[in-house]
Design a protein around this motif. Structure first.
Motif, PDB file in Angstrom:
ATOM      1  N   GLY A 136      -7.676 -41.386   2.827  1.00 16.74           N
ATOM      2  CA  GLY A 136      -6.499 -42.059   2.268  1.00 16.74           C
ATOM      3  C   GLY A 136      -5.719 -41.186   1.287  1.00 16.74           C
ATOM      4  N   GLU A 137      -6.309 -40.084   0.862  1.00 14.40           N
ATOM      5  CA  GLU A 137      -5.576 -39.172  -0.053  1.00 14.40           C
ATOM      6  C   GLU A 137      -4.447 -38.488   0.729  1.00 14.40           C
ATOM      7  N   THR A 138      -3.348 -38.181   0.050  1.00  9.77           N
ATOM      8  CA  THR A 138      -2.217 -37.612   0.788  1.00  9.77           C
ATOM      9  C   THR A 138      -1.754 -36.255   0.242  1.00  9.77           C
ATOM     10  N   ILE A 139      -1.090 -35.532   1.123  1.00  9.02           N
ATOM     11  CA  ILE A 139      -0.307 -34.352   0.700  1.00  9.02           C
ATOM     12  C   ILE A 139       1.147 -34.804   0.785  1.00  9.02           C
ATOM     13  N   HIS A 140       1.834 -34.753  -0.342  1.00  2.11           N
ATOM     14  CA  HIS A 140       3.242 -35.170  -0.409  1.00  2.11           C
ATOM     15  C   HIS A 140       4.085 -33.964   0.050  1.00  2.11           C
ATOM     16  N   THR A 141       4.791 -34.114   1.168  1.00  2.96           N
ATOM     17  CA  THR A 141       5.486 -32.954   1.747  1.00  2.96           C
ATOM     18  C   THR A 141       6.998 -32.959   1.567  1.00  2.96           C
ATOM     19  N   GLU A 142       7.589 -34.124   1.311  1.00  5.04           N
ATOM     20  CA  GLU A 142       9.063 -34.132   1.180  1.00  5.04           C
ATOM     21  C   GLU A 142       9.533 -35.387   0.451  1.00  5.04           C
TER      22      GLU A 142
ATOM     23  N   ALA B 246      -3.590 -29.184  -7.199  1.00  2.00           N
ATOM     24  CA  ALA B 246      -3.110 -30.151  -8.202  1.00  2.00           C
ATOM     25  C   ALA B 246      -3.787 -31.510  -7.977  1.00  2.00           C
ATOM     26  N   PRO B 247      -3.891 -32.322  -9.037  1.00  2.00           N
ATOM     27  CA  PRO B 247      -4.512 -33.644  -8.885  1.00  2.00           C
ATOM     28  C   PRO B 247      -3.818 -34.490  -7.816  1.00  2.00           C
ATOM     29  N   THR B 248      -2.458 -34.430  -7.764  1.00  2.81           N
ATOM     30  CA  THR B 248      -1.723 -35.083  -6.678  1.00  2.81           C
ATOM     31  C   THR B 248      -1.246 -33.967  -5.771  1.00  2.81           C
ATOM     32  N   LYS B 249      -1.772 -33.925  -4.552  1.00  2.00           N
ATOM     33  CA  LYS B 249      -1.504 -32.760  -3.684  1.00  2.00           C
ATOM     34  C   LYS B 249      -0.085 -32.817  -3.096  1.00  2.00           C
ATOM     35  N   SER B 250       0.559 -31.656  -3.050  1.00  2.00           N
ATOM     36  CA  SER B 250       1.904 -31.587  -2.457  1.00  2.00           C
ATOM     37  C   SER B 250       2.144 -30.185  -1.900  1.00  2.00           C
ATOM     38  N   LEU B 251       3.137 -30.078  -1.026  1.00  2.00           N
ATOM     39  CA  LEU B 251       3.582 -28.772  -0.516  1.00  2.00           C
ATOM     40  C   LEU B 251       5.108 -28.768  -0.527  1.00  2.00           C
TER      41      LEU B 251
ATOM     42  N   ALA C  92       0.719 -18.691  -2.239  1.00  2.00           N
ATOM     43  CA  ALA C  92       0.592 -19.140  -3.641  1.00  2.00           C
ATOM     44  C   ALA C  92       1.008 -20.600  -3.771  1.00  2.00           C
ATOM     45  N   ALA C  93       2.066 -20.990  -3.044  1.00  2.00           N
ATOM     46  CA  ALA C  93       2.532 -22.387  -3.116  1.00  2.00           C
ATOM     47  C   ALA C  93       1.485 -23.343  -2.528  1.00  2.00           C
ATOM     48  N   ILE C  94       0.794 -22.902  -1.466  1.00  2.00           N
ATOM     49  CA  ILE C  94      -0.246 -23.735  -0.854  1.00  2.00           C
ATOM     50  C   ILE C  94      -1.387 -23.935  -1.848  1.00  2.00           C
ATOM     51  N   VAL C  95      -1.836 -22.825  -2.441  1.00  2.00           N
ATOM     52  CA  VAL C  95      -2.982 -22.925  -3.357  1.00  2.00           C
ATOM     53  C   VAL C  95      -2.616 -23.788  -4.575  1.00  2.00           C
ATOM     54  N   ASP C  96      -1.429 -23.564  -5.129  1.00  2.00           N
ATOM     55  CA  ASP C  96      -0.989 -24.385  -6.273  1.00  2.00           C
ATOM     56  C   ASP C  96      -0.887 -25.852  -5.871  1.00  2.00           C
TER      57      ASP C  96
END
Ligand code: SAH
Ligand code: AVI
Length: 325
Positions: free
Chosen positions: A279-285, A33-38, A25-29
């Motif tokens: 260039g788009e990012t997944i914000h992880t921490e 999102a417009p700004t991707k994060s995990l 669920a956290a991955i899908v949410d």
């Protein structure tokens, strides 16, 4: 049968645990999102915990050796007079290596309760500690430290000392950090005490090197998030399509870890197609860096009374004693 999670287009698979469902669920949410994060707590599966241990030994990653040196230099003051009839509760205990320093100075502790999301880290620590402290009652809790603490009945009424080293508090946004310190106060009260390690704000160059080491261990730690997702729900991510980046966000006084997409790509995962442009990012921490006064103010907002503070000579890292009164 389909799970209740609102975005979760994935059948429940036999053997799935609540933990798997929460991660999915956290991955899908996070990726919708417009700004991707995990959420950063998912960095710590078995491999992630091992990679974190490697980070702690890197010459560029100053927090672990600095905090360890402060603890060793002041253990008499930090642990002195504590422990008799008390329970030591550690939040995000990982390898429990720093804890050994405190345990050596608290011979009359009733029990040690390490809490961590990483089961392997808890097992390894318990194995090592029970050899060194054969008479210590060790009660590991595998779970999220932001949940209310539930101790075994025989420990519930003992006085509690909290230990929260490593600057893990820095991995939370300000509001979450305040709520977490409040929840620790509730868990440790009445008469609770918290010893917390907090990384200090410093020059950008030192910070960036600590989170983007030349040997690439931090990069491997960050990319392990995608590898973990591939192992548990994949294959989905092409690993050569993403790279590690550590950014300093001056306004928010924090280092941010991102996974940067090297090309336009679509990732097929958990019944969704997640589109990434180059260039788009997944914000992880996030890893927030405090001033001593800034952290004391945050602790006050959470209802704690800040007491003594210990730092190293170069003011790289701080250890705070907070009391509940
Ligand atoms: N205390 C150790 C480890 C710090 S690394 C030290 O000072 O070196 C952060 C640790 O917190 C990891 O072991 C990770 O698995 C754990 N962790 C992160 N988020 C958590 C959460 N929400 N609940 C419980 N443990 C968590
Ligand atoms: C656990 N936590 C405080 C570490 C930190 O410094 O924020 C995690 C880490 N991330 C990259 N390197 C280390």
């Amino acid at each position: 049968m389909w799970p209740a999670g609102k975005h979760l287009a994935r059948p429940v698979v036999a053997g799935d645990t609540e933990e798997d469902e929460a991660f999915a669920a956290a991955i899908v949410d996070g990726l919708s999102a417009p700004t991707k994060s995990l959420p950063c707590r998912y960095l710590y599966d078995e491999r992630g915990s091992l990679l974190f241990e490697k980070i702690t030994a890197l010459p560029e990653y100053y927090p672990t050796r600095t905090e360890t040196a402060i603890l060793k230099a002041h253990v008499g003051e930090i642990a002195g007079g504590l422990g008799k009839g008390e329970v030591l509760v550690e939040f995000g205990s990982g390898s429990s290596r720093k804890t050994e320093i405190l345990l050596g100075a608290m011979p009359n502790l009733v029990a040690y309760v390490p809490i961590d999301v990483s089961e392997n880290a808890l097992e390894d620590a318990q194995r090592r500690l029970s050899k060194r402290f054969p008479n210590l009652d060790i009660r590991p809790v595998h779970g999220d430290f932001s949940q209310a603490l539930r101790l075994p009945a025989h420990l519930r009424f003992s006085r509690k000392i909290g230990f929260f080293p490593g600057s893990t508090i820095g991995n939370l946004e300000e509001g979450e950090a305040r709520a977490l310190l409040e929840s620790f106060r509730n868990s440790l009260s009445p008469g609770g005490r918290l010893v917390a390690g907090v990384d200090l704000l410093k020059d950008e160059k030192t910070l960036k090197l600590a989170y983007d080491d030349p040997a690439g261990v931090t990069a491997a730690f960050n990319l392990n998030m995608l590898e973990r997702i591939n192992r548990e729900f994949g294959p989905a991510f092409e690993l050569d399509g993403f790279s590690h980046e550590a950014r300093f966000n001056k306004e928010k006084s924090r280092i941010e870890m991102h996974l940067v997409s090297g090309r336009d790509q679509v990732v097929d995962l958990l019944g969704h197609q997640f589109a990434f442009h180059r260039g788009e990012t997944i914000h992880t921490e996030n890893s927030h860096k405090y001033t001593v006064d800034g952290f004391r103010a945050l602790a006050r907002l959470a209802g704690w009374t800040p007491n003594r503070v210990w730092t190293d000579a170069n003011k790289l890292f701080s250890i705070h004693e907070l009391t509940d009164r």
